[in-house]
Design a protein around this motif. Structure first.
Motif, PDB file in Angstrom:
ATOM      1  N   SER A 186     -63.755 -10.202  37.407  1.00 55.38           N
ATOM      2  CA  SER A 186     -62.546 -10.104  36.593  1.00 55.38           C
ATOM      3  C   SER A 186     -61.425 -10.910  37.226  1.00 55.38           C
ATOM      4  N   CYS A 187     -60.650 -11.549  36.375  1.00 54.70           N
ATOM      5  CA  CYS A 187     -59.486 -12.278  36.868  1.00 54.70           C
ATOM      6  C   CYS A 187     -58.456 -11.296  37.407  1.00 54.70           C
ATOM      7  N   GLN A 188     -57.710 -11.722  38.364  1.00 53.43           N
ATOM      8  CA  GLN A 188     -56.651 -10.888  38.905  1.00 53.43           C
ATOM      9  C   GLN A 188     -55.509 -10.799  37.907  1.00 53.43           C
ATOM     10  N   GLU A 189     -54.655  -9.814  38.122  1.00 53.81           N
ATOM     11  CA  GLU A 189     -53.505  -9.661  37.250  1.00 53.81           C
ATOM     12  C   GLU A 189     -52.637 -10.906  37.350  1.00 53.81           C
ATOM     13  N   GLY A 190     -52.221 -11.382  36.205  1.00 56.84           N
ATOM     14  CA  GLY A 190     -51.451 -12.613  36.191  1.00 56.84           C
ATOM     15  C   GLY A 190     -52.296 -13.852  36.008  1.00 56.84           C
ATOM     16  N   GLU A 191     -53.626 -13.663  35.771  1.00 62.84           N
ATOM     17  CA  GLU A 191     -54.523 -14.787  35.559  1.00 62.84           C
ATOM     18  C   GLU A 191     -55.296 -14.592  34.256  1.00 62.84           C
ATOM     19  N   TRP A 192     -55.901 -15.659  33.758  1.00 60.49           N
ATOM     20  CA  TRP A 192     -56.665 -15.590  32.528  1.00 60.49           C
ATOM     21  C   TRP A 192     -57.777 -16.635  32.563  1.00 60.49           C
ATOM     22  N   SER A 193     -58.727 -16.457  31.668  1.00 65.67           N
ATOM     23  CA  SER A 193     -59.818 -17.430  31.541  1.00 65.67           C
ATOM     24  C   SER A 193     -60.444 -17.286  30.167  1.00 65.67           C
ATOM     25  N   ASP A 194     -61.063 -18.379  29.700  1.00 63.73           N
ATOM     26  CA  ASP A 194     -61.831 -18.344  28.467  1.00 63.73           C
ATOM     27  C   ASP A 194     -63.239 -17.829  28.752  1.00 63.73           C
ATOM     28  N   GLU A 195     -64.029 -17.641  27.716  1.00 61.45           N
ATOM     29  CA  GLU A 195     -65.435 -17.288  27.908  1.00 61.45           C
ATOM     30  C   GLU A 195     -66.146 -18.422  28.646  1.00 61.45           C
ATOM     31  N   GLY A 196     -67.067 -18.030  29.513  1.00 57.38           N
ATOM     32  CA  GLY A 196     -67.854 -19.020  30.232  1.00 57.38           C
ATOM     33  C   GLY A 196     -67.050 -19.829  31.237  1.00 57.38           C
ATOM     34  N   SER A 197     -66.082 -19.209  31.865  1.00 61.71           N
ATOM     35  CA  SER A 197     -65.242 -19.916  32.828  1.00 61.71           C
ATOM     36  C   SER A 197     -65.788 -19.776  34.241  1.00 61.71           C
ATOM     37  N   ARG A 219     -51.364 -17.208  34.482  1.00 60.74           N
ATOM     38  CA  ARG A 219     -50.651 -16.969  33.222  1.00 60.74           C
ATOM     39  C   ARG A 219     -49.196 -17.416  33.362  1.00 60.74           C
ATOM     40  N   SER A 220     -48.650 -17.933  32.277  1.00 66.74           N
ATOM     41  CA  SER A 220     -47.222 -18.228  32.270  1.00 66.74           C
ATOM     42  C   SER A 220     -46.460 -16.942  31.966  1.00 66.74           C
ATOM     43  N   ILE A 221     -45.405 -16.699  32.694  1.00 63.79           N
ATOM     44  CA  ILE A 221     -44.605 -15.484  32.543  1.00 63.79           C
ATOM     45  C   ILE A 221     -43.556 -15.746  31.474  1.00 63.79           C
ATOM     46  N   VAL A 222     -43.544 -14.892  30.428  1.00 63.46           N
ATOM     47  CA  VAL A 222     -42.657 -15.099  29.285  1.00 63.46           C
ATOM     48  C   VAL A 222     -41.798 -13.859  29.096  1.00 63.46           C
ATOM     49  N   TYR A 223     -40.513 -14.066  28.936  1.00 65.96           N
ATOM     50  CA  TYR A 223     -39.582 -12.986  28.627  1.00 65.96           C
ATOM     51  C   TYR A 223     -38.335 -13.609  28.012  1.00 65.96           C
ATOM     52  N   LEU A 224     -37.498 -12.768  27.425  1.00 68.80           N
ATOM     53  CA  LEU A 224     -36.270 -13.269  26.814  1.00 68.80           C
ATOM     54  C   LEU A 224     -35.309 -13.716  27.906  1.00 68.80           C
ATOM     55  N   GLN A 225     -34.918 -14.953  27.823  1.00 69.68           N
ATOM     56  CA  GLN A 225     -33.999 -15.497  28.812  1.00 69.68           C
ATOM     57  C   GLN A 225     -32.639 -15.761  28.174  1.00 69.68           C
ATOM     58  N   TYR A 226     -31.624 -15.639  28.989  1.00 70.21           N
ATOM     59  CA  TYR A 226     -30.258 -15.843  28.485  1.00 70.21           C
ATOM     60  C   TYR A 226     -30.036 -17.279  28.008  1.00 70.21           C
ATOM     61  N   THR A 227     -30.840 -18.189  28.531  1.00 72.21           N
ATOM     62  CA  THR A 227     -30.615 -19.608  28.213  1.00 72.21           C
ATOM     63  C   THR A 227     -31.301 -20.061  26.929  1.00 72.21           C
ATOM     64  N   ASP A 228     -32.153 -19.201  26.332  1.00 72.37           N
ATOM     65  CA  ASP A 228     -32.804 -19.582  25.081  1.00 72.37           C
ATOM     66  C   ASP A 228     -31.759 -19.737  23.978  1.00 72.37           C
ATOM     67  N   LEU A 229     -32.026 -20.677  23.053  1.00 75.83           N
ATOM     68  CA  LEU A 229     -31.068 -20.939  21.983  1.00 75.83           C
ATOM     69  C   LEU A 229     -30.859 -19.702  21.113  1.00 75.83           C
ATOM     70  N   LEU A 230     -31.938 -19.023  20.737  1.00 76.69           N
ATOM     71  CA  LEU A 230     -31.808 -17.825  19.904  1.00 76.69           C
ATOM     72  C   LEU A 230     -31.089 -16.714  20.662  1.00 76.69           C
ATOM     73  N   SER A 231     -31.362 -16.638  21.965  1.00 73.60           N
ATOM     74  CA  SER A 231     -30.681 -15.615  22.764  1.00 73.60           C
ATOM     75  C   SER A 231     -29.181 -15.873  22.796  1.00 73.60           C
ATOM     76  N   ILE A 232     -28.808 -17.136  22.959  1.00 73.16           N
ATOM     77  CA  ILE A 232     -27.381 -17.467  22.984  1.00 73.16           C
ATOM     78  C   ILE A 232     -26.726 -17.136  21.654  1.00 73.16           C
ATOM     79  N   ASP A 266     -53.091 -16.817  27.628  1.00 74.91           N
ATOM     80  CA  ASP A 266     -52.525 -17.605  28.711  1.00 74.91           C
ATOM     81  C   ASP A 266     -51.103 -17.195  29.076  1.00 74.91           C
ATOM     82  N   GLN A 267     -50.625 -16.094  28.487  1.00 74.56           N
ATOM     83  CA  GLN A 267     -49.259 -15.667  28.752  1.00 74.56           C
ATOM     84  C   GLN A 267     -49.216 -14.196  29.145  1.00 74.56           C
ATOM     85  N   THR A 268     -48.292 -13.896  29.996  1.00 79.03           N
ATOM     86  CA  THR A 268     -47.956 -12.503  30.296  1.00 79.03           C
ATOM     87  C   THR A 268     -46.544 -12.271  29.782  1.00 79.03           C
TER      88      THR A 268
END
Length: 832
Positions: A529-540, A546-559, A705-707
């Motif tokens: 199993s991949c560790q937390e924060g990692e990902w893979s497709d079948e047959g890897s 993983r890219s870490i995604v959250y609402l950031q103050y600098t996003d256009l919609l957030s502003i 591919d995202q957390t």
């Protein structure tokens, strides 16, 4: 030929034992042979020969040319040393050869060696006790060595025993064989090289054939089974044969199991029988891996049909030729013939020592006999000579005559162990177990081609292990490709093996699921199993970060959202100030008077939580996101509901229920209801935070591919309890607003409440729909948007119209205007 024993001494007699094959039929030797004499050593270098018969019953039987060739190699080494001006100068080595063709002939010769004038004396002080021999070369085979070595290893007889052909790893045990050394690499090195060959071509389904009554084969099988435990190689079939075994049945069983690689680890006699049987029953296309005993067997190489059995690889010493050996053999064979020798017939007659140069002996064949152990014999003699050179304090001009070498001093043994000299570009040395470094060649048989034996690889263990094999030099059977010898087809990349048999090489292939990978360099059978924060497709075969995604103050919609939230705060504060200035006006009082200030404050506080939706979620921010809205927006709706109910009561219920209305007004029923509802809701919110508060969580399921960093809603039961007060109150408020839809316009709040509740429902429906259908960080933003929309609905529908009247229509913000509207409503009702 199974063993050669060579003893070296200064002013002593030197002995050599050699075994001839009693079942061979190359040529004969009868009577006392010349090398059976005793050669006495003199410092002047001359050799006096004293006739001494060899009591060898076996020599009445024929012996093989291989044995005779080995004997000549030993004689060649002794002659080189005696002719040397730098090694043992002015010292000549003598030798005597004894036969060990059978176990019954072994011990008489051994007892003769370890005795003194026919007696073996056990004494406490062994200094200066004369002895027949102080060094022994041989025996050749592992079985004979295990049998013969113990008498020499006893504390009573501490002689140096150097074997040139016994490769069993059992003999490396220094507790049992303390003075045993050898110049032939051990079975450990041979088996290690065989495994390297198998791995080089990717085979894993092999058979091992040995002989049951030979220590060499038994030890080889034991080592092979041990060494393949941590490899991909499976021993599909193994046989320990005897002379009376059914070779045909064994080979047919191996063929039926689709085993295409056969390791033939046995002495040359057995190997010849097996190979000739394979030719007889048409076993074709196999890969045969030969042990060092028969890898250069000239007899097999000329066997008719040898080209049909398949591809043969052999293991042999890298140094196969000895410079000057051919000339030595030619000179010794044709130095002159006696009359008796001339009268010898080449067919049907035997030769004695008077006729050493029998015409039936093919000199060319003698020179080109199996050279596997030639260098080992040659090295053994030189190892003892070098040790004697040091022990006798020899220099380039001579040795000290006064020194004597007694067997019990252990000096010679210590010097041999410390040997470190060069011989034909090879380093000769011994490790702590008395074993030499391995220097092997991998030979490939090429039937009907010249040369027949071709070196295709090398294997060295000193100073480090190095293995090379040139696949391009290998000509496979019938000019084909590398034979397939695997129980199962190798899995494709990204597939794990699922074992379906006792044998680890037999398996099925299963693709590793998503978020797992297989690392074949560690484990072929497990999808990790991949560790937390990692990902893979079948047959890897590896995991990605993983890219870490959250609402950031600098996003256009957030502003954009933050600007809307800040605008709401500014508008709410502005309205609050404006209402405070015009507190005593009819518009403010019709809006609820002091209660409208509570509503405005609650609206401001309810939207503080929207600022906690941005950045990395923390436990505190997850709680503050919704708790402000749930509690304070519920209080605001409570004010609207109570206000709507009170207006309806004044205009529609006062006349019908005067006592109830009187009690309501007397006890401030609107504040009492508001307080009770607020306390109940406060308790529900406390339960929610105490027993099921929202917490941060990493959403790894929505995108491979995202957390997504987000907050959960907490425990479902406590969450429903807290939110239910808000939703129930919204329905109640909507009902009261509907009841007052026909009230005077100045007091008619049905439209404003309906509009605000519609926005409230639409905002939360949009959020819940997106939460179910979509995934991503912006779904969280919709939660904040739903909160802000709900508050904007009340501000826009309830407070903005009243603010407009206060600022732009002050004429409508008078007591007379409101009184006129009430009278008009009363007249309308009375006419109805």
């Amino acid at each position: 030929m199974q063993c050669v024993l060579l003893g070296c001494l200064f002013k002593f007699v030197l002995y050599v034992f050699i075994k001839y094959d009693c079942e061979a039929s190359e040529f004969n030797l009868q009577g006392d042979y010349k090398i059976g004499g005793i050669f006495k050593v003199h410092t002047a270098g001359d050799i006096a020969v004293q006739s001494s018969p060899m009591a060898l019953e076996c020599l009445t039987q024929p012996f093989t040319i291989e044995g005779y060739s080995m004997m000549q190699v030993m004689r060649f080494a002794v002659q080189e040393i005696n002719n040397s001006s730098t090694l043992l100068p002015n010292i000549s080595l003598g030798y005597k050869i004894f036969d060990t063709c059978a176990a019954v002939q072994n011990f008489p010769s051994i007892l003769d060696l370890i005795s003194n004038n026919g007696k073996i004396t056990v004494v406490t002080n062994r200094d200066n006790i004369p002895h027949n021999v102080i060094a022994v070369v041989g025996p050749y085979g592992s079985a004979d060595t295990v049998l013969l070595a113990p008498p020499f290893m006893m504390d009573l007889i501490p002689m140096v025993c150097i074997s040139y052909g016994a490769s069993s790893s059992t003999l490396s045990n220094k507790l049992v064989y303390p003075s045993f050394l050898r110049t032939v690499p051990t079975n450990k090195d041979i088996i290690g090289l065989i495994i390297q060959i198998i791995n080089n071509f990717g085979w894993n389904w092999v058979a091992f054939i040995g002989s049951q009554d030979d220590e060499y084969s038994r030890n080889g099988l034991e080592l092979f089974r041990e060494y393949i435990q941590d490899t991909n190689i499976c021993l599909a079939s193994l046989y320990a044969l005897q002379k009376n075994s059914n070779f045909e049945d064994v080979l047919r069983k191996i063929d039926s199991l689709s085993i295409n690689v056969i390791i033939l680890f046995m002495l040359e006699d057995y190997a010849r029988d097996v190979i000739k049987t394979a030719i007889k029953i048409n076993i074709e296309g196999k890969v045969w891996i030969a042990g060092d005993t028969w890898s250069m067997d000239r007899e097999l190489s000329t066997t008719p049909g040898i080209e049909k059995i398949g591809t043969v690889f052999g293991v042999t010493d890298r140094t196969l030729s000895l410079p000057g050996f051919a000339d030595f053999v030619y000179k010794s064979r044709f130095k002159g013939e006696t009359d008796e020798c001339v009268n010898c017939s080449s067919v049907g007659e035997t030769c004695n020592q008077a006729c050493e140069n029998c015409t039936s002996l093919n000199v060319e064949k003698l020179i080109h006999v199996n050279p596997t152990y030639s260098f080992s014999i040659y090295t053994a003699v030189y190892a003892i000579a070098h040790a004697l050179h040091v022990a006798l304090n020899c220099s380039k001009v001579g040795c000290k005559e006064s020194l004597s070498m007694f067997p019990f001093s252990f000096k010679l043994l210590q010097y041999v162990r410390k040997s470190n000299f060069a011989l034909h570009n090879r380093v000769i040395r011994f490790d702590e177990y008395g074993d030499p470094p391995a220097s092997f060649a991998v030979v490939h048989w090429r039937p009907k081609r010249d040369p027949f034996f071709v070196m295709v690889g090398t294997y060295d263990t000193y100073p480090t292990v190095r293995f090379t094999l040139n696949n391009n030099l290998v000509s496979w059977y019938d000019n084909g490709t590398v034979p397939f010898s695997n129980c199962s087809v190798e899995c494709e990349t990204g597939f794990a093996r699922v074992q379906n048999s006792v044998q680890k090489c037999c398996f099925q292939c299963e693709k590793c699921p998503a978020n797992t990978y297989i690392n074949t360099s560690v484990d072929f059978y497990t999808c990790t199993s991949c560790q937390e924060g990692e990902w893979s497709d079948e047959g890897s075969t590896y995991c990605r970060k993983r890219s870490i995604v959250y609402l950031q103050y600098t996003d256009l919609l957030s502003i954009l959202f933050l600007l809307c939230a800040a605008s709401f705060m500014v508008v709410s504060v502005t309205i609050t100030i404006l209402f405070a200035i015009n507190y005593n006006t009819p518009v403010v009082k019709s809006a609820g008077g002091s209660m409208c200030f509570l509503m405005l404050v609650c609206l401001i506080l309810s939207n503080i939580g929207v600022f906690f939706y941005f950045g990395v979620p923390q436990p505190a921010s997850c709680v503050l996101r919704n708790i402000f809205f749930i509690f304070f927006f519920t209080v605001c709706l409570s004010c609207m509901a109570v206000r709507s109910f009170q207006v309806v009561s004044v205009f529609k219920m006062a006349a019908k229920f005067p006592k109830a209305y009187s009690w309501w007004m007397k006890h401030n029923g609107q504040w009492l209801c508001l307080a009770v509802y607020t306390v109940l809701h406060l308790i529900a919110c406390w339960i929610w935070l105490q027993f099921g508060r929202p917490k941060p969580y990493n959403d790894n399921a929505s995108f491979k591919d995202q957390t997504i960093l987000s907050c959960d809603i907490g425990t479902v039961v406590t969450s429903i309890l807290a939110w239910s007060f808000l939703w129930v109150l919204s329905v109640v408020c909507f009902c009261f607003s509907y009841m007052g839809k026909d009230l005077p316009k100045n007091y008619n709040e049905a439209q404003s409440i309906t509009f605000s509740l519609v926005l409230f429902y639409l905002g939360w429906i949009a959020y819940f729909t997106a939460y179910i259908v979509f995934r991503g960080p912006y779904v969280q933003l919709l939660n904040a948007v739903a909160q802000l929309t709900s508050s904007y609905g009340i501000i826009i529908s309830f407070f903005i119209p009243r603010t407009y009247i206060i600022v732009f229509q002050p004429s409508k913000n008078t007591q007379a205007y409101f009184q006129t509207k009430i009278q008009t409503y009363t007249q309308t009702i009375s006419r109805m």
